[in-house]
Design a protein around this motif. Structure first.
Motif, PDB file in Angstrom:
ATOM      1  N   GLY A   1      21.215  -9.389 -21.488  1.00 26.72           N
ATOM      2  CA  GLY A   1      19.883  -8.859 -21.786  1.00 26.72           C
ATOM      3  C   GLY A   1      19.902  -7.928 -22.983  1.00 26.72           C
ATOM      4  O   GLY A   1      19.031  -7.988 -23.859  1.00 26.72           O
ATOM      5  N   LEU A   2      20.914  -7.054 -23.045  1.00 25.14           N
ATOM      6  CA  LEU A   2      21.027  -6.132 -24.167  1.00 25.14           C
ATOM      7  C   LEU A   2      21.209  -6.874 -25.486  1.00 25.14           C
ATOM      8  O   LEU A   2      20.595  -6.537 -26.503  1.00 25.14           O
ATOM      9  N   VAL A   3      22.085  -7.889 -25.470  1.00 26.11           N
ATOM     10  CA  VAL A   3      22.318  -8.677 -26.678  1.00 26.11           C
ATOM     11  C   VAL A   3      21.031  -9.370 -27.113  1.00 26.11           C
ATOM     12  O   VAL A   3      20.643  -9.334 -28.287  1.00 26.11           O
ATOM     13  N   LEU A   4      20.358 -10.007 -26.159  1.00 25.58           N
ATOM     14  CA  LEU A   4      19.127 -10.730 -26.488  1.00 25.58           C
ATOM     15  C   LEU A   4      18.039  -9.789 -26.987  1.00 25.58           C
ATOM     16  O   LEU A   4      17.281 -10.132 -27.911  1.00 25.58           O
ATOM     17  N   GLN A   5      17.956  -8.592 -26.400  1.00 22.88           N
ATOM     18  CA  GLN A   5      16.937  -7.644 -26.833  1.00 22.88           C
ATOM     19  C   GLN A   5      17.192  -7.193 -28.270  1.00 22.88           C
ATOM     20  O   GLN A   5      16.257  -7.081 -29.076  1.00 22.88           O
ATOM     21  N   THR A   6      18.458  -6.940 -28.598  1.00 22.53           N
ATOM     22  CA  THR A   6      18.794  -6.544 -29.967  1.00 22.53           C
ATOM     23  C   THR A   6      18.537  -7.688 -30.937  1.00 22.53           C
ATOM     24  O   THR A   6      17.977  -7.492 -32.025  1.00 22.53           O
ATOM     25  N   LEU A   7      18.933  -8.896 -30.549  1.00 25.49           N
ATOM     26  CA  LEU A   7      18.698 -10.058 -31.406  1.00 25.49           C
ATOM     27  C   LEU A   7      17.204 -10.338 -31.569  1.00 25.49           C
ATOM     28  O   LEU A   7      16.763 -10.775 -32.635  1.00 25.49           O
ATOM     29  N   ALA A   8      16.421 -10.074 -30.521  1.00 28.85           N
ATOM     30  CA  ALA A   8      14.970 -10.286 -30.618  1.00 28.85           C
ATOM     31  C   ALA A   8      14.374  -9.383 -31.684  1.00 28.85           C
ATOM     32  O   ALA A   8      13.447  -9.779 -32.408  1.00 28.85           O
ATOM     33  N   GLY A   9      14.911  -8.158 -31.798  1.00 29.20           N
ATOM     34  CA  GLY A   9      14.425  -7.244 -32.835  1.00 29.20           C
ATOM     35  C   GLY A   9      14.686  -7.760 -34.233  1.00 29.20           C
ATOM     36  O   GLY A   9      13.989  -7.387 -35.186  1.00 29.20           O
ATOM     37  N   ALA A  10      15.692  -8.640 -34.370  1.00 30.21           N
ATOM     38  CA  ALA A  10      16.013  -9.235 -35.671  1.00 30.21           C
ATOM     39  C   ALA A  10      15.432 -10.639 -35.804  1.00 30.21           C
ATOM     40  O   ALA A  10      15.729 -11.355 -36.770  1.00 30.21           O
TER      41      ALA A  10
ATOM     42  N   ARG B   1      16.026 -13.185 -33.844  1.00 29.84           N
ATOM     43  CA  ARG B   1      17.040 -14.194 -33.541  1.00 29.84           C
ATOM     44  C   ARG B   1      17.081 -14.577 -32.064  1.00 29.84           C
ATOM     45  O   ARG B   1      17.968 -15.312 -31.634  1.00 29.84           O
ATOM     46  N   ALA B   2      16.160 -14.065 -31.268  1.00 36.12           N
ATOM     47  CA  ALA B   2      16.092 -14.408 -29.849  1.00 36.12           C
ATOM     48  C   ALA B   2      14.696 -14.062 -29.344  1.00 36.12           C
ATOM     49  O   ALA B   2      13.896 -13.429 -30.058  1.00 36.12           O
ATOM     50  N   ARG B   3      14.393 -14.461 -28.120  1.00 42.31           N
ATOM     51  CA  ARG B   3      13.090 -14.163 -27.512  1.00 42.31           C
ATOM     52  C   ARG B   3      13.242 -12.972 -26.573  1.00 42.31           C
ATOM     53  O   ARG B   3      14.139 -12.950 -25.729  1.00 42.31           O
ATOM     54  N   ILE B   4      12.353 -12.003 -26.714  1.00 44.32           N
ATOM     55  CA  ILE B   4      12.425 -10.820 -25.850  1.00 44.32           C
ATOM     56  C   ILE B   4      12.198 -11.197 -24.396  1.00 44.32           C
ATOM     57  O   ILE B   4      12.744 -10.558 -23.476  1.00 44.32           O
ATOM     58  N   GLN B   5      11.428 -12.262 -24.145  1.00 44.35           N
ATOM     59  CA  GLN B   5      11.199 -12.692 -22.762  1.00 44.35           C
ATOM     60  C   GLN B   5      12.500 -13.119 -22.088  1.00 44.35           C
ATOM     61  O   GLN B   5      12.668 -12.940 -20.875  1.00 44.35           O
ATOM     62  N   ASP B   6      13.440 -13.662 -22.866  1.00 43.33           N
ATOM     63  CA  ASP B   6      14.729 -14.058 -22.294  1.00 43.33           C
ATOM     64  C   ASP B   6      15.545 -12.830 -21.909  1.00 43.33           C
ATOM     65  O   ASP B   6      16.287 -12.855 -20.918  1.00 43.33           O
ATOM     66  N   ALA B   7      15.429 -11.766 -22.686  1.00 41.91           N
ATOM     67  CA  ALA B   7      16.111 -10.513 -22.329  1.00 41.91           C
ATOM     68  C   ALA B   7      15.544  -9.961 -21.032  1.00 41.91           C
ATOM     69  O   ALA B   7      16.297  -9.525 -20.142  1.00 41.91           O
ATOM     70  N   ILE B   8      14.229  -9.971 -20.892  1.00 42.72           N
ATOM     71  CA  ILE B   8      13.586  -9.475 -19.674  1.00 42.72           C
ATOM     72  C   ILE B   8      14.048 -10.289 -18.469  1.00 42.72           C
ATOM     73  O   ILE B   8      14.349  -9.732 -17.402  1.00 42.72           O
ATOM     74  N   SER B   9      14.142 -11.598 -18.629  1.00 40.05           N
ATOM     75  CA  SER B   9      14.588 -12.450 -17.521  1.00 40.05           C
ATOM     76  C   SER B   9      16.026 -12.112 -17.113  1.00 40.05           C
ATOM     77  O   SER B   9      16.357 -12.086 -15.919  1.00 40.05           O
ATOM     78  N   ALA B  10      16.885 -11.837 -18.093  1.00 39.66           N
ATOM     79  CA  ALA B  10      18.274 -11.488 -17.788  1.00 39.66           C
ATOM     80  C   ALA B  10      18.339 -10.173 -17.013  1.00 39.66           C
ATOM     81  O   ALA B  10      19.100 -10.044 -16.042  1.00 39.66           O
ATOM     82  N   TYR B  11      17.544  -9.189 -17.441  1.00 40.11           N
ATOM     83  CA  TYR B  11      17.513  -7.907 -16.715  1.00 40.11           C
ATOM     84  C   TYR B  11      17.034  -8.119 -15.276  1.00 40.11           C
ATOM     85  O   TYR B  11      17.576  -7.522 -14.334  1.00 40.11           O
ATOM     86  N   GLN B  12      16.021  -8.935 -15.124  1.00 39.81           N
ATOM     87  CA  GLN B  12      15.481  -9.160 -13.776  1.00 39.81           C
ATOM     88  C   GLN B  12      16.492  -9.869 -12.887  1.00 39.81           C
ATOM     89  O   GLN B  12      16.577  -9.588 -11.686  1.00 39.81           O
ATOM     90  N   ARG B  13      17.289 -10.776 -13.444  1.00 40.48           N
ATOM     91  CA  ARG B  13      18.346 -11.427 -12.651  1.00 40.48           C
ATOM     92  C   ARG B  13      19.406 -10.399 -12.242  1.00 40.48           C
ATOM     93  O   ARG B  13      19.903 -10.423 -11.109  1.00 40.48           O
ATOM     94  N   ALA B  14      19.739  -9.478 -13.150  1.00 41.33           N
ATOM     95  CA  ALA B  14      20.731  -8.448 -12.830  1.00 41.33           C
ATOM     96  C   ALA B  14      20.236  -7.540 -11.710  1.00 41.33           C
ATOM     97  O   ALA B  14      21.031  -7.062 -10.886  1.00 41.33           O
ATOM     98  N   LEU B  15      18.929  -7.313 -11.657  1.00 44.62           N
ATOM     99  CA  LEU B  15      18.366  -6.437 -10.624  1.00 44.62           C
ATOM    100  C   LEU B  15      18.464  -7.022  -9.216  1.00 44.62           C
ATOM    101  O   LEU B  15      18.301  -6.298  -8.238  1.00 44.62           O
TER     102      LEU B  15
END
Length: 334
Positions: A124-133, A135-149
């Motif tokens: 999630g952290l990687v995807l969130q940083t890449l989304a800022g550039a 290079r990724a979708r922020i929604q995918d980062a959110i999904s990764a965080y939710q799976r970790a929870l």
């Protein structure tokens, strides 16, 4: 003869120890991973992190083909070194994404629940940083965080739960505000920060507590709400809570960030919330004093971009202050 650097010397010594060992290949792979983790945990230079990455790669190569779980664990650890290593572009982060996704394909079937959740949180952290550039979708980062929870819940893993709530909130706030759903995301972000604060406290989890309070303050301060003044004073309370941990002596950079945030908040609030029409000359003066202190710390710690940004904010406030006829704040020499 050119002398070896400390890092090169450490790597060669590690390879020599592993190479001379009679241990099975799987044990050698684990040895390489342990050495890499030691270099990563206390790096003295960026080269240490890059050397750790190379040792992790060698560990993956050394691990027998039938040891998929060991390979996955090494890949997951290697990704964290890639995330920490400084880089001029997104190449290392994209490599970390690939390693985590490869690792999760095995961890999901054979790994421990906590290993899976940790990998999802890092993804999630990687995807969130890449989304800022872009290079990724922020929604995918959110999904990764939710799976970790699903694993890092508030009862069993309060610190990880709080960090995930913080990351979720910052991810919500990073989505462009284009329609009414933006207000909902702001509300979700504030809710996530507050949810994290329900499970950590000043004594047992001071860093997580301060991080959440500071970021809650920012969310409240910048929320597009009709309750701007009320939210602003709530933000000040959150910054003050963060400053119980973030002190100038123990955490100068984080302290400077928080007092700069507090200054910006103060500058936009009336001196008397019951009489906003009376202005905010007193708050502007207090904000300038905080900005001056933050700028001095940023200059001293080498964060010149932040120092310049604070200087620009000070110049704007000094113009506003002059319109109230209040004497300028005496700045310290930088």
């Amino acid at each position: 003869m050119v002398a070896l650097s400390r890092t090169e010397d450490q790597v060669r010594a590690a390879l020599r120890v592993v190479g001379e060992s009679d241990a099975p290949a799987a044990e050698k792979a684990e040895m390489l991973m342990e050495i890499a983790m030691g270099m990563q945990q206390k790096p003295q230079a960026p080269e240490d992190l890059h050397a750790a990455i190379e040792l992790y790669r060698l560990g993956v190569e050394q691990a027998p083909s039938g040891q998929a779980l060991l390979q996955a664990r090494i890949r997951a650890r290697m990704a964290t070194a890639m995330m920490a290593a400084p880089a001029a572009d997104t190449g290392l982060l994209e490599a970390a994404r690939g390693e985590l996704e490869t690792a999760l394909a095995t961890l999901g079937a054979e790994g421990l629940d906590t290993e899976i959740a940790e990998a999802e949180m890092n993804l999630g952290l990687v995807l969130q940083t890449l989304a800022g550039a872009g290079r990724a979708r922020i929604q995918d980062a959110i999904s990764a965080y939710q799976r970790a929870l699903r694993v890092f819940d508030k009862a069993g893993h309060p610190a990880e739960f709080a960090i995930l709530q913080n990351n979720l909130a910052t991810a919500f706030l990073s989505i462009p505000f284009t329609d009414e759903t933006g207000r909902m995301r702001e509300a979700l972000a504030v809710q996530a920060f507050e949810e994290g604060l329900r499970v950590v406290n000043l004594v047992d989890h001071p860093r997580e507590y301060a991080m959440l309070q500071n970021n809650l303050g920012n969310a409240l301060q910048y929320a597009s709400s009709s309750h701007r003044i009320e939210n602003g004073f709530r933000a000040l309370e959150a910054y003050d809570a963060a400053l119980k941990v973030r002190t100038a002596r123990d955490a100068p950079g984080e302290y400077a960030n928080t007092i700069a945030n507090r200054a910006n908040c103060l500058a936009n609030l009336p001196d008397d919330p019951a009489a906003p029409e009376a202005g905010n000359a007193r708050n502007i003066a207090a904000a300038l004093a905080l900005y001056a202190e933050a700028r001095e710390i940023f200059e001293r710690t080498g964060e010149h971009g932040k120092a310049e940004a604070v200087g620009g904010a000070m110049a704007e406030l000094q113009s506003a202050q002059a319109s109230f006829g209040v004497p300028a704040v005496q700045e310290k020499d930088l």
